[in-house]
Design an enzyme around this catalytic site. Structure first.
Site, short mmCIF file in Angstrom:
data_model
loop_
_atom_site.label_atom_id
_atom_site.label_comp_id
_atom_site.label_asym_id
_atom_site.label_seq_id
_atom_site.Cartn_x
_atom_site.Cartn_y
_atom_site.Cartn_z
N TYR A 137 0.84 -1.19 0.00
CA TYR A 137 0.00 0.00 0.00
C TYR A 137 0.89 1.25 0.00
CZ TYR A 137 -3.92 -3.07 1.37
OH TYR A 137 -4.89 -4.05 1.41
N LYS A 168 -0.99 -7.95 -2.85
CA LYS A 168 -2.36 -7.48 -2.65
C LYS A 168 -2.30 -5.99 -2.85
CE LYS A 168 -5.66 -8.01 1.25
NZ LYS A 168 -6.16 -6.69 1.29
P1 FBP Z 1 -10.99 -4.63 3.00
O1 FBP Z 1 -11.49 -5.46 1.84
O2 FBP Z 1 -11.99 -4.52 4.10
O3 FBP Z 1 -10.46 -3.30 2.50
O4 FBP Z 1 -9.75 -5.43 3.60
C1 FBP Z 1 -8.50 -5.44 2.95
C2 FBP Z 1 -7.44 -4.86 3.86
O5 FBP Z 1 -6.17 -4.90 3.25
C3 FBP Z 1 -7.36 -5.52 5.21
O6 FBP Z 1 -6.56 -6.66 5.18
C4 FBP Z 1 -6.84 -4.42 6.05
O7 FBP Z 1 -7.25 -4.49 7.38
C5 FBP Z 1 -7.43 -3.21 5.45
O8 FBP Z 1 -7.73 -3.49 4.11
C6 FBP Z 1 -6.49 -2.02 5.52
O9 FBP Z 1 -7.20 -0.89 5.16
P2 FBP Z 1 -6.52 0.50 4.94
O10 FBP Z 1 -6.48 0.73 3.47
O11 FBP Z 1 -7.43 1.46 5.64
O12 FBP Z 1 -5.15 0.46 5.55
#
Ligand code: FBP
Length: 257
Positions: A137, A168
């Site tokens: 991310y 992911k």
């Molecule tokens: P969601 O499908 O609910 O977005 O979950 C995916 C995820 O990567 C989770 O594993 C993690 O807790 C969350 O999104 C993190 O979200 P953010 O983008 O707010 O950090």
């Protein structure tokens, strides 16, 4: 071969938001209970479930392949994001995990710590026969738009080069630009990250269809399923697109009474 693929595709149910966002933001009376999530995962024919170690220790029943998130953070600190390791790979394996998950905030002032930690964790995972999935991310002051096509492709490529078996990543907004991210990930499998609950079922299924058409191996999703008032219908619609190659319209047909 990743342990949570079925016919080369996968759909993982993510449930680590309690740590990441706090229970009051994401959960209601039903979804606060991990047993509710396990029931959705099993009845919804998910190919795997993602837990932090504490939930796995107390609730995992061994019925579906388990992915343990081995790092995490809360939403409370200000400043540049960093998620630290809170579970060893050895402990994840002992809890029954077939893969470990690790978040790298690419672009954060602390990305060096996470890249370094992931490198060690990936090595340990492979030595113990587990797959390593990187949540990549892009985030922090240096990242203006975390879903811009070039930044998502950068995330995908960073995952490949850091040794992830699967990455992911967030959806770019359209299938063509997501295709470049999938190309950039090379032999690392790409899973689209679900994100906050979409305004409509059609909007979310259109994203998923775009990702699958672009070559993604599947989806790791939480809120768009377990915050849904009919989570098993959403699971069925997702399976139509991911495993049966169906259109969004056909998938929406799964919501018919
Ligand atoms: P969601 O499908 O609910 O977005 O979950 C995916 C995820 O990567 C989770 O594993 C993690 O807790 C969350 O999104 C993190 O979200 P953010 O983008 O707010 O950090």
């Amino acid at each position: 071969m990743l342990p949570f693929l079925r016919m080369g595709k996968g759909i993982l149910l993510a449930y680590d938001q309690g740590l990441e966002h706090g229970p009051s933001k994401d959960f209601n009376e039903k979804s606060v209970d991990p047993a509710y999530i396990l029931d959705i995962a099993e009845k919804g024919k998910f190919t795997g479930i993602i837990f932090q170690k504490g939930v796995a220790e107390k609730y995992y029943d061994g019925k579906l392949p388990l992915v343990i998130k081995v790092n995490g953070k809360t939403s409370l600190p200000k400043g540049e994001p960093v998620a630290s390791q809170i579970c060893s790979v050895k402990q994840a394996k002992a809890l029954g995990a077939k893969a470990v998950g690790y978040t790298i905030y690419l672009g954060s002032a602390h990305e060096n710590l996470m890249l370094c930690e992931f490198g060690r964790i990936q090595q340990e995972a492979h030595e113990l026969g587990l797959a390593a999935i990187a949540w990549i991310y892009p985030r922090g002051e240096a990242v203006a738009n975390d879903t811009a096509p070039e930044i998502v492709a950068y995330a995908a490529r960073a995952g490949l080069e850091a040794g992830a078996d699967a990455v992911k990543i967030k959806y770019t907004g359209d299938s063509d630009s997501f295709r470049w991210a999938v190309r950039s990930a090379g032999a690392a499998r790409v899973f689209m990250s679900g994100g906050p609950k979409a305004p409509t079922d059609e909007a979310f299924l259109t994203q998923v269809k775009g990702a699958i058409d672009a070559g993604a191996s599947g989806l790791a999703v939480g809120r768009n399923v377990w915050q849904h008032e009919r989570p098993l219908k959403m699971a069925a619609a997702l399976r139509e697109i991911i495993f049966n190659g169906q259109s969004v319209e056909a998938a929406l047909g799964k919501f018919a009474p």
